[in-house]
Design a protein around this motif. Structure first.
Motif, mmCIF file in Angstrom:
data_model
loop_
_atom_site.group_PDB
_atom_site.id
_atom_site.type_symbol
_atom_site.label_atom_id
_atom_site.label_comp_id
_atom_site.label_asym_id
_atom_site.label_seq_id
_atom_site.Cartn_x
_atom_site.Cartn_y
_atom_site.Cartn_z
ATOM 1 N N ASP A 301 0.844 -1.189 0.000
ATOM 2 C CA ASP A 301 0.000 0.000 0.000
ATOM 3 C C ASP A 301 0.878 1.237 0.000
ATOM 4 O O ASP A 301 2.104 1.157 0.127
ATOM 5 C CB ASP A 301 -1.006 -0.008 1.159
ATOM 6 C CG ASP A 301 -0.357 0.051 2.530
ATOM 7 O OD1 ASP A 301 0.760 0.584 2.655
ATOM 8 O OD2 ASP A 301 -0.983 -0.420 3.498
ATOM 9 N N GLY A 302 0.239 2.390 -0.147
ATOM 10 C CA GLY A 302 0.998 3.621 -0.258
ATOM 11 C C GLY A 302 1.868 3.897 0.944
ATOM 12 O O GLY A 302 2.984 4.420 0.807
ATOM 13 N N ASN A 303 1.375 3.565 2.138
ATOM 14 C CA ASN A 303 2.173 3.782 3.343
ATOM 15 C C ASN A 303 3.439 2.941 3.337
ATOM 16 O O ASN A 303 4.496 3.381 3.796
ATOM 17 C CB ASN A 303 1.342 3.465 4.586
ATOM 18 C CG ASN A 303 0.225 4.466 4.796
ATOM 19 O OD1 ASN A 303 0.335 5.626 4.406
ATOM 20 N ND2 ASN A 303 -0.868 4.020 5.394
ATOM 21 N N ASP A 351 -4.101 3.240 -2.914
ATOM 22 C CA ASP A 351 -3.600 2.514 -1.747
ATOM 23 C C ASP A 351 -3.230 1.077 -2.086
ATOM 24 O O ASP A 351 -2.723 0.353 -1.228
ATOM 25 C CB ASP A 351 -4.653 2.502 -0.629
ATOM 26 C CG ASP A 351 -4.821 3.874 0.000
ATOM 27 O OD1 ASP A 351 -3.839 4.643 -0.027
ATOM 28 O OD2 ASP A 351 -5.925 4.178 0.488
ATOM 29 N N ARG A 352 -3.483 0.674 -3.319
ATOM 30 C CA ARG A 352 -3.244 -0.707 -3.708
ATOM 31 C C ARG A 352 -2.230 -0.723 -4.853
ATOM 32 O O ARG A 352 -2.499 -0.237 -5.947
ATOM 33 C CB ARG A 352 -4.547 -1.388 -4.115
ATOM 34 C CG ARG A 352 -5.627 -1.257 -3.056
ATOM 35 C CD ARG A 352 -6.961 -1.802 -3.533
ATOM 36 N NE ARG A 352 -6.919 -3.226 -3.706
ATOM 37 C CZ ARG A 352 -7.450 -3.863 -4.747
ATOM 38 N NH1 ARG A 352 -8.005 -3.182 -5.726
ATOM 39 N NH2 ARG A 352 -7.409 -5.169 -4.814
#
Length: 379
Positions: A301-303, A351-352
């Motif tokens: 994910d982006g984080n 986010d994916r």
């Protein structure tokens, strides 16, 4: 760690059972890093030629991707669900070193590359490959002596390389990575951050049919950006300058994709096929050494991406070089790749993010086998 639904065999490229993983979304992993390497006395032994004797029936196919930074070869046979890789070769040659500044391939780079291509030629001959396609990309397109170099390769090595245009490169990258598109997705941005260029492809999926609605190739890759700003000493200021340099190159394509979506939502997920993305994934997974079977098909994910990028930015060049997923040969290029990746994430937030350790070579193999009607068939 690796979802159970994903094929873990490195040698086989199959249709991936990804519906369950798409529903689950990005996978979380522990954040602690360790750059410990395998002790020298524990190195995996080399297999002898006899151990690698051909044990497959039917035709063999070869695909070679000669890029700005790497020379890569795959040899494969048709197999269940796709194809089975029987031999592979990869070497960092930096063919495009200095081309963005001089406009020419240097003799040193040509020498390194011809040496690697001799290995590829020997492998193709040893395996008695039935059909092959050998492609040269951005470095040869950029260099004024690119065509002369390919002529020299033909005369000295016996390999007839094709100088692929950017459209062909984009199409083959999609063909190689498309098995990892989530079946529930309706639109996906596929990107390939190369050494001399970056390809961006907007994929529409309707009733299970994939179509490239738009694509672009920008003249910025890890080698060209690193040569412009320097890749050894990269602090926040240099990193910001790297990002700013590639930003306007992507704006037109960003506007184009917004028009396709009528200004609506962005992609269902991103799919990255580049060495930058696989490197960041390997670091995120805290791998003691790079392992394709753990990386190919993995979700981030982006984080996750942001955390690894910030961690690398805080490191010295020596610390980045000590990472087993980066190494000395790529340590001066990784931050340039991160800068391009961050701009992609800024313009197409998602986010994916799916990671593909596959691309042009796999696309070449799949395309040839489909033309011959043998893709996915066992002997």
């Amino acid at each position: 760690m690796v979802p159970k639904g994903r094929q873990r065999q490195c040698g086989r490229v199959d249709k991936v059972d990804s519906a369950r993983k798409c529903a689950a979304g990005p996978q979380r992993h522990r954040k602690r890093r360790s750059w410990a390497r395998r002790p020298a006395h524990q190195k995996k032994p080399e297999r002898s030629g006899k151990q690698r004797q051909r044990s497959v029936d039917g035709p063999l196919y070869g695909a070679l991707d000669l890029g700005t930074n790497n020379c890569r070869l795959l040899i494969a046979a048709p197999g269940k669900g796709g194809f089975e890789v029987v031999d592979a070769f990869s070497r960092i040659v930096r063919l495009g070193e200095g081309v963005s500044q001089t406009g020419r391939l240097s003799e040193a780079a040509i020498g390194r590359t011809i040496s690697a291509l001799r290995v590829c030629a020997n492998k193709l001959k040893w395996w008695n490959v039935t059909r092959n396609r050998l492609i040269a990309t951005e470095a040869c397109r950029m260099a004024e002596n690119g065509r002369a170099f390919l002529d020299r390769v033909r005369d000295e090595v016996g390999l007839d390389l094709e100088m692929a245009d950017r459209a062909t490169e984009a199409q083959l990258a999609v063909a190689g990575a498309s098995p990892l598109v989530c079946p529930d997705a309706c639109k996906v941005l596929i990107f390939d951050i190369g050494g001399g260029s970056t390809e961006l492809m907007w994929l529409d999926i309707t009733d299970g049919k994939q179509e490239i609605q738009a694509w672009t190739s920008i003249p910025a890759g890890v080698v060209t950006v690193a040569e412009k700003f320097g890749g050894v000493f990269v602090d926040d200021q240099v990193f910001a300058a790297m990002r700013e340099s590639v930003r306007p190159l992507m704006e037109q394509f960003h506007n184009q994709t917004r028009q396709i979506c009528d200004g609506g939502a962005g992609p269902c997920h991103l799919l990255g096929t580049s060495g930058t993305v696989t490197t960041l994934c390997g670091i995120h997974l805290n791998l003691p050494r790079y392992d394709r079977s753990q990386v190919d098909g993995c979700w981030l994910d982006g984080n996750d991406v942001g955390a690894v990028t910030r961690e690398l930015l805080a490191m010295s060049h020596e610390e980045r070089a000590s990472s087993p997923c980066i190494g000395k040969q790529r340590a001066d290029l990784v931050m340039a790749g991160c800068a391009i990746f961050e701009e992609i994430r800024r313009l197409w937030p998602s986010d994916r993010i799916r990671v593909a350790d596959r691309g042009l070579r796999e696309g070449i193999l799949a395309s040839m086998m489909k033309e011959d009607g043998v893709y996915g068939r066992t002997p």
